[in-house]
Motif scaffolding. Structure first.
Motif, mmCIF file in Angstrom:
data_model
loop_
_atom_site.group_PDB
_atom_site.id
_atom_site.type_symbol
_atom_site.label_atom_id
_atom_site.label_comp_id
_atom_site.label_asym_id
_atom_site.label_seq_id
_atom_site.Cartn_x
_atom_site.Cartn_y
_atom_site.Cartn_z
ATOM 1 N N SER A 263 33.884 40.909 41.957
ATOM 2 C CA SER A 263 34.273 42.262 42.361
ATOM 3 C C SER A 263 35.077 42.251 43.656
ATOM 4 O O SER A 263 36.062 42.990 43.791
ATOM 5 C CB SER A 263 33.029 43.135 42.541
ATOM 6 N N LEU A 264 34.690 41.428 44.612
ATOM 7 C CA LEU A 264 35.449 41.310 45.861
ATOM 8 C C LEU A 264 36.851 40.761 45.607
ATOM 9 O O LEU A 264 37.830 41.256 46.170
ATOM 10 C CB LEU A 264 34.709 40.415 46.854
ATOM 11 N N ALA A 265 36.955 39.744 44.767
ATOM 12 C CA ALA A 265 38.263 39.169 44.455
ATOM 13 C C ALA A 265 39.151 40.195 43.753
ATOM 14 O O ALA A 265 40.321 40.368 44.109
ATOM 15 C CB ALA A 265 38.099 37.928 43.582
ATOM 16 N N GLN A 266 38.612 40.901 42.775
ATOM 17 C CA GLN A 266 39.393 41.911 42.060
ATOM 18 C C GLN A 266 39.790 43.051 42.979
ATOM 19 O O GLN A 266 40.907 43.563 42.894
ATOM 20 C CB GLN A 266 38.617 42.447 40.864
ATOM 21 N N GLY A 267 38.904 43.454 43.864
ATOM 22 C CA GLY A 267 39.230 44.516 44.819
ATOM 23 C C GLY A 267 40.355 44.112 45.757
ATOM 24 O O GLY A 267 41.261 44.900 46.040
ATOM 25 N N GLY A 268 40.319 42.869 46.235
ATOM 26 C CA GLY A 268 41.388 42.375 47.107
ATOM 27 C C GLY A 268 42.723 42.302 46.395
ATOM 28 O O GLY A 268 43.761 42.703 46.942
ATOM 29 N N LEU A 269 42.707 41.832 45.162
ATOM 30 C CA LEU A 269 43.954 41.766 44.393
ATOM 31 C C LEU A 269 44.470 43.165 44.060
ATOM 32 O O LEU A 269 45.678 43.403 44.067
ATOM 33 C CB LEU A 269 43.754 40.942 43.127
ATOM 34 N N THR B 255 48.066 44.827 45.022
ATOM 35 C CA THR B 255 48.902 45.509 44.042
ATOM 36 C C THR B 255 49.283 46.890 44.544
ATOM 37 O O THR B 255 50.425 47.324 44.389
ATOM 38 C CB THR B 255 48.157 45.615 42.694
ATOM 39 N N LEU B 256 48.350 47.571 45.168
ATOM 40 C CA LEU B 256 48.641 48.890 45.731
ATOM 41 C C LEU B 256 49.737 48.801 46.785
ATOM 42 O O LEU B 256 50.575 49.700 46.897
ATOM 43 C CB LEU B 256 47.366 49.492 46.334
ATOM 44 N N GLY B 257 49.791 47.701 47.508
ATOM 45 C CA GLY B 257 50.830 47.500 48.515
ATOM 46 C C GLY B 257 52.220 47.426 47.920
ATOM 47 O O GLY B 257 53.213 47.672 48.595
#
Length: 133
Positions: free
Chosen positions: A30-36, A40-42
């Motif tokens: 979940s942490l890895a997916q949240g960071g990615l 992507t939002l950037g």
């Protein structure tokens, strides 16, 4: 992770090392997916086009287009392959699971399969917006 039965048989929990070290997989994933997802939002927000001011030597400068597009393209490929493998594995899996548990599992993981194509669309949009064709 919370010990709530989700339709899986005990043999599936044993294969996932639950309870035990397998409890770390979900929070770390979940942490890895949240960071990615944040990265992507950037690519669609203005703050993804300029390095943060707090970075020495780079702060305030524009992010080179290649520095964003190349990793995003590799991410698109990786997420696309992962999505195809996820669907293939889910369809052909011989799991000890109840019908409602299978439905819940599919509903939770199906959006992951869409991440690759959506990231590809965002990457193309970022490239086209930052370069004048």
């Amino acid at each position: 992770m919370l010990g709530v039965p989700l339709g899986l048989g005990q043999s599936e929990y044993d294969a996932m090392l639950l309870p035990g070290w397998g409890l770390l997989v979900l929070p770390l994933l979940s942490l890895a997916q949240g960071g990615l997802a944040w990265l992507t939002l950037g690519s669609v927000r203005p703050w993804g086009e300029v390095w943060p001011r707090r970075l020495p030597c780079l702060g305030g400068r524009p992010v080179p287009v290649r520095a964003a597009v190349v990793p995003a393209a590799f991410g698109t490929l990786a997420c696309g392959v992962y999505g195809v493998l996820l669907i293939r594995t889910t369809v052909h899996a011989q799991m000890d699971i109840t019908p409602w548990g299978n439905w819940l599992l599919t509903a939770c993981y199906l959006p992951v399969a869409a991440w690759g194509p959506l990231l590809g669309a965002v990457t193309v949009h970022y490239y086209r917006r930052r370069t004048r064709l």
